[in-house]
Write an enzyme that holds these catalytic residues in place. Sequence first.
Site: not given
Ligand code: GKR
Ligand code: MG
Length: 450
Positions: A219, A350
């Site tokens: 991803k 997260n």
């Molecule tokens: O930790 O930067 C991050 C992610 O972008 C997170 O904030 C998101 O909630 O991983 C996440 C997502 O899949 O949208």
């Molecule tokens: Mg997401």
Amino acid sequence: MTAQPSPEPADRAHPVAPADRAVPTDRAGLPELRITTVTVTPVAFREPPLLNAVGVHEPYALRAVVEVATDQGLTGLGETTADEGHLERLRTAAGAVTGLPVHALSRMRARVAAALGGRTGSDLHGLTGPITAASTVDRVFSPLEVACLDVQGRAAGRPVSDLLGGRVRDEVPYSAYLFHKWAGHPGGPPDDWGEAVDTAGILAQARRMVDAYGFTALKLKGGVRPPQEEADTVLALHEAFPGLPLRLDPNAAWTPETALATARRLEGVLEYLEDPTPGLDGMARVAAGTAIPLATNMCVTAFEHLPPAVARRSVRIVLADHHYWGGLHRSRLLAGICDTFGLGLSMHSNAHLGISLAAMTHLAAASPELTHACDTHWPWRTEDVIEPGVLALADGAVRVPTGPGLGVELDRDALARLHEQYLACGLRTRDDTGYLRRTDPSYRRRTPRW
Ligand code: GKR
Ligand code: MG
């Protein structure tokens, strides 16, 4: 789905048994396992400067370890985020559930709802969508529920996956979570992963993730570089890792028009496109114009978002996250609803520690509806609060713990150290945008950006 507070006079009439009295039992003669104390310990763990659509990760991620102690001496573990508002709501809820049996989960959620009294607030658990009273209750209730399931499993000598219907897989597949990132935090030395701000950097990161952990899905966190550049990177990943499912997640950084133009280049390449654009209507527009399945952890984040999402055909895959969805049982409920409406199921992640990974793994193990490898930020963390050994990522998967409860134990020294780190680091609320603005004061948070 607003929970109605229940008066529960019977609970108030049963105070917690003092340790020197006979163990209280229920009408079946079984120990009640009443909650005596709930301890919430905020911790901070080091994180690399990972870039996303709203800024960059700060040097520490904040989490809270929740310990639910019972009158039988059994204690269960839960994990959640530790932003100040969420911590305050969690402490309110902790007081409200003390005295309840660990099996009384529906009454417990009703008590949490009553204690919060309709208050709403994010847990700042990443880039999520609309926050409602019901979803606030679910976010606060979740770590309490997980800790109670841990106690239930320990008491019964069964893994949590057995309490959720039994495991349908022994290993849970996770995807590599690729991030654009700076070489190191501003003013600090470069970290071990180095810089990844272009296709070459992401390809090197992907190679290292796949070599180290055997991931079989990738991803890419997008919304950082212009969409056409991120699409080039996805095409390069497709060429470098033929046959591996690929996802791209720009966290709603694109307009529907941009999303449609970008999707056109990625048809036949992406397993799914996650939250290209904000809102159920925008997502529905994109969904109608591309063959790529759209997935979300932003526009469907609570039960009340499901009916309009289904009616508008906004998404084909929902990313479950027990931290948002009210714990493991309610995530199973979500899985059933998705199945009913023909929606696929994946899992959001997260920044998290091992207690959360254990809970995610039990949930995924007991979810036949899961159609995709789960997300996890786990490889990015360098510290943890659990004793090492039980959880490991190999061949792109985590073996489901088979010990009682979650199957993981707290490392008390590590907990104390990470709590000290929390006290010393000064961070109390996640602020990716503010942190990026300290390096680039011209940076503005904009959704959509392109
Ligand atoms: O930790 O930067 C991050 C992610 O972008 C997170 O904030 C998101 O909630 O991983 C996440 C997502 O899949 O949208
Ligand atoms: Mg997401």
